[in-house]
Scaffold this motif. Structure first.
Motif, PDB file in Angstrom:
ATOM      1  N   ALA A 144       0.832  -1.203   0.000  1.00 10.40           N
ATOM      2  CA  ALA A 144       0.000   0.000   0.000  1.00 10.40           C
ATOM      3  C   ALA A 144       0.868   1.255   0.000  1.00 10.40           C
ATOM      4  N   ARG A 145       1.950   1.209   0.800  1.00  8.45           N
ATOM      5  CA  ARG A 145       2.858   2.365   0.824  1.00  8.45           C
ATOM      6  C   ARG A 145       3.486   2.586  -0.545  1.00  8.45           C
ATOM      7  N   GLU A 146       3.911   1.472  -1.146  1.00  4.83           N
ATOM      8  CA  GLU A 146       4.532   1.559  -2.471  1.00  4.83           C
ATOM      9  C   GLU A 146       3.532   2.115  -3.486  1.00  4.83           C
ATOM     10  N   GLN A 147       2.271   1.669  -3.315  1.00  6.22           N
ATOM     11  CA  GLN A 147       1.208   2.127  -4.204  1.00  6.22           C
ATOM     12  C   GLN A 147       1.014   3.635  -4.066  1.00  6.22           C
ATOM     13  N   VAL A 148       0.963   4.097  -2.831  1.00  2.42           N
ATOM     14  CA  VAL A 148       0.801   5.534  -2.586  1.00  2.42           C
ATOM     15  C   VAL A 148       1.979   6.292  -3.178  1.00  2.42           C
ATOM     16  N   ARG A 149       3.185   5.769  -2.916  1.00  6.15           N
ATOM     17  CA  ARG A 149       4.387   6.430  -3.403  1.00  6.15           C
ATOM     18  C   ARG A 149       4.365   6.499  -4.933  1.00  6.15           C
ATOM     19  N   ALA A 198      -1.025 -12.577   0.844  1.00  7.05           N
ATOM     20  CA  ALA A 198      -0.521 -11.275   0.389  1.00  7.05           C
ATOM     21  C   ALA A 198      -0.505 -11.206  -1.131  1.00  7.05           C
ATOM     22  N   SER A 199      -0.086 -12.321  -1.781  1.00  7.72           N
ATOM     23  CA  SER A 199       0.012 -12.229  -3.239  1.00  7.72           C
ATOM     24  C   SER A 199      -1.374 -12.211  -3.879  1.00  7.72           C
ATOM     25  N   ARG A 200      -2.320 -12.909  -3.250  1.00  6.17           N
ATOM     26  CA  ARG A 200      -3.692 -12.844  -3.784  1.00  6.17           C
ATOM     27  C   ARG A 200      -4.240 -11.423  -3.663  1.00  6.17           C
ATOM     28  N   LEU A 201      -4.029 -10.817  -2.489  1.00  3.01           N
ATOM     29  CA  LEU A 201      -4.523  -9.453  -2.282  1.00  3.01           C
ATOM     30  C   LEU A 201      -3.825  -8.475  -3.211  1.00  3.01           C
ATOM     31  N   ALA A 237      -5.270  -8.845  -6.495  1.00  3.46           N
ATOM     32  CA  ALA A 237      -6.627  -8.301  -6.581  1.00  3.46           C
ATOM     33  C   ALA A 237      -6.621  -6.777  -6.644  1.00  3.46           C
ATOM     34  N   TYR A 238      -5.705  -6.142  -5.893  1.00  2.00           N
ATOM     35  CA  TYR A 238      -5.696  -4.681  -5.859  1.00  2.00           C
ATOM     36  C   TYR A 238      -4.689  -4.078  -6.815  1.00  2.00           C
TER      37      TYR A 238
END
Ligand SMILES: Nc1ncnc2c1ncn2[C@@H]1O[C@H](COP(=O)(O)OP(=O)(O)O)[C@@H](O)[C@H]1O
Ligand SMILES: [Mg+2]
Lengths: 412, 247
Positions: free
Chosen positions: A45-50, A360-363, A366-367
């Motif tokens: 999520a952090r990486e995504q935000v970044r 984690a890899s499924r999530l 998915a996202y």
């Protein structure tokens, strides 16, 4: 007696009671699995935000017109055109810490091509905007400075718009599209950008020269109904740029540049770098909290191990008595049960890692996040579960090793 | 009585063992052994008899270093074991003594050969030698063809033979057997006695507890206990047990 032999005896004892051993491990499995999953999700999520702030552009400030008051209630972004075209020119030329600046005027407009039409965000800007945001084109070219100044009827489209009008993957460069009934030539298509941190589709836009936007979309007004995007000259320069811009704009708007002037700014300057780190911060606080809860569930798993080990010691009292009678030392018995607890905890830990990585890899899939598994977290969690095994195995193991051989042999 | 190094393999001097009555008056004590002095020489075959509660098992536990006397001293082959710590006593049990119990005490869901290997595991014997010696011990008790059988696949007599194999696998000096035939029928008991006598002939010292006079006849010396004391100590000609036809 070798450690290997102790390990074999312990493994054997656990395999004799497979279901129970598995159930005993379940607490640790779930605990470890959720720590791993939480850590991976947090990192993702952090990486995504970044990454999504990175698509907005590096070291950017966004200036919007609009008054704000101390008693709350800010106007929306660009709700009042208090930042003028002249302000923009001055920002471009007179602020040393500003590398580039570009206006971004926005309005909704309907694009019509052949039989298809699509309503999108129509935006007017200068070529610098593409540099500020590091936006590349997948085909064609962007408009140049002359076109931007001369009101050329050219447009650069985002992937979503292209998809809606001509179908996914089409190349409409050279074709004509009508915006507000005025024909434009498509000169470029933006490379796919994805979403903003707030969920806006960056690919759903049509970019035209700012002069064209003012003349054709805004009906001739040269008000800056939108943003001014400013790129600071260096990453640590955003703060300096923000201060210099504030005092410049206050001065130009006849608000005293001195911050003691009680009148509030009639503009807002947002610092994207700060917003990105604040966002990332929030994400880590939540995931740290969740990881802490998962850690607690590992402790609960440890208590489960202790519980079952105590049951197992009392069930196997006669066996312990026999082992003592044929020559086991109390230390041998202590190690046997300690290693059993350790095995339960660490096998549970490894299964939990598998489960956590899987979840984690499924999530992540998915996202659409990157799958980020920190090896330090994995090693740390394995060590922690081993420590849990030792700590909670110690009491039952000590209990077993201190049994009196005669009483142990006589027990039922 | 001498306090210097005594002769004899197992020597008890003035040994007593008292228990507190659990939950009872702490000043009242049960005297399970009262000042027992006893000497058993290498190669003897001794039967201990006596009424229930006379202290036979307590004596066996002391002899087997499973229990410590409350008073007196105990030497095994000249070593004073009354002062040894738990780990040292474990080593004595492992190297010098072998136990046979009334209820066999085999590990369930564990093959005969693995049961017999158990003392060797704690004796630090390497895996290959362990397996070879356990197999040989089972062969000696006539179960060479039952190596992989589990206790629940064997008769009581066979289980007790596995237990005897386990008792002799580490080549001990002494076998201590507390009512080894207590759970067996007469014919099977006879087989076990024949086996113990055979071991006795190879030089192993055998001490067994029994309340059956028929069984005691196979011993060369009979001790009779009452109220924690040895009341009679008689040597006799050992009756030979005929090994019955294999089960
Ligand atoms: N753990 C114990 N606590 C209290 N009293 C015991 C304990 N073990 C044995 N006794 C007592 O010691 C005496 C001798 O017991 P034991 O040696 O088992 O007799 P035997 O084997 O001859 O039947 C009995 O009175 C018994 O009640
Ligand atoms: Mg008894």
């Amino acid at each position: 007696m070798t450690l290997f032999l102790t390990l074999r005896i312990a493994a054997r004892a656990l395999l004799l009671n497979k279901t129970r051993s598995f159930l005993t491990m379940l607490g640790i499995i779930i605990g470890v699995g959720s720590v791993i999953a939480m850590a991976a999700i947090g990192a993702g999520a952090r990486e995504q935000v970044r990454a999504s702030f990175a698509t907005m552009g590096a070291n950017l400030l966004i200036i919007t017109g609009g008054s704000s008051s101390r008693s709350g209630g800010r106007g929306g972004w660009g709700s009042q055109a208090t930042v003028t075209w002249d302000d923009f020119k001055t920002i471009q030329t007179d602020v040393p810490s500003v590398r580039l600046a570009a206006p971004l005027l926005r309005s909704n407009g309907t694009l019509v091509a052949d039989e298809q039409n699509w309503t999108t965000s129509v935006q007017g800007t200068t070529p610098d905007y593409f540099d500020l945001r590091s936006w590349a084109l997948s085909s064609g070219t962007r408009f140049d400075a002359a076109e931007a100044a001369g009101g050329a009827k050219v447009v650069v489209l985002g992937q979503t718009v292209v998809g809606k009008l001509w179908g996914e993957g089409a190349d409409p460069v050279g074709r004509s599209v009508r915006i507000s009934n005025i024909p434009f030539e498509v000169i470029g298509v933006l490379a796919k950008l994805g979403q903003s941190p707030y969920g806006t589709d960056y690919d759903d836009c049509a970019m035209m020269p700012v002069t064209t936007f003012m003349a054709k979309i805004q009906g001739g007004s040269n008000a800056l109904n939108g943003w001014v995007i400013v790129g600071a000259s260096s990453s640590d320069g955003t703060g300096v740029a923000q201060r210099q811009l504030t005092s410049l704009l206050r001065d130009r708007h006849h608000l005293d540049a001195d911050p003691t002037d009680p009148r509030p700014d009639d503009f807002q300057i947002r610092n994207l770098t700060e917003m990105a780190s604040a966002e990332a911060e929030g994400t880590s606080t939540i995931t740290n909290l969740l990881a802490a809860i998962a850690g607690v569930s590992m402790m609960v798993g440890g208590i489960g191990i202790m519980n079952i080990m105590l049951v197992s010691v009392s069930e196997r009292t006669r066996e312990i008595g026999l082992r003592l009678a044929v020559g086991a030392t109390p230390a041998n018995i202590l190690w046997q049960f300690l290693v059993e607890a350790l095995l339960l905890a660490s096998v549970g830990g490894f299964v939990g890692i598998g489960l956590g990585v899987g979840a984690a890899s499924r999530l992540a899939h998915a996202y659409g996040w990157p799958l980020l598994i920190d090896p330090d977290v994995v090693v740390g969690v394995v060590c922690f579960s081993a420590v849990v095994g030792v700590i909670f195995g110690l009491y039952p193991a000590r209990h077993a090793s201190q049994l009196d051989p005669i009483e142990a042999l006589r027990s039922e | 009585m001498s306090t210097s190094e005594p002769n004899g393999l197992l020597v008890l001097e003035d040994v007593s063992r008292t228990y507190r009555v659990p939950g009872g008056d702490p000043t009242v004590q049960v005297h399970a052994l009262r000042n027992v002095s006893l000497r058993i020489d290498a190669g003897e075959f001794v039967a201990i008899m006596g009424a229930s509660g006379s202290g036979k098992s307590t004596l066996m536990n002391v002899l087997g270093c499973l229990d410590r006397p409350s008073g007196g001293r105990y030497w095994i082959d000249g070593t004073d074991v009354s002062s040894l710590n738990k780990a040292a006593l474990a080593a004595v049990r492992n190297q010098t003594l072998g136990f046979v119990f009334q209820s066999f005490h085999l590990l369930a869901r564990t093959s005969a050969v693995e049961n017999v290997e158990l003392p060797l595991i704690y004796g630090g014997v390497p895996a290959r030698e362990r397996r070879a010696r356990a197999t040989e011990a089972l062969r000696r008790v006539g179960l060479g063809d039952r190596l992989d059988h589990h206790p629940n696949q064997m008769s009581g007599g066979q289980q007790q033979r596995v237990a005897i194999a386990r008792a002799i696998v580490s080549n001990p000096r002494v076998i201590l057997a507390d009512e080894p035939t207590g759970n067996l029928d007469t014919t099977t008991s006879l087989g076990v006695m024949a086996l113990l006598q055979e071991l006795g002939r190879t030089g192993i010292t055998v001490v067994l507890v029994t309340h059956e006079p028929d069984i005691a006849e196979y011993a060369g010396r009979v001790l009779i206990m009452r109220d924690g004391m040895v009341r009679s100590d008689l040597r006799q000609t050992q009756k030979l047990a005929e090994a019955p036809a294999p089960e």
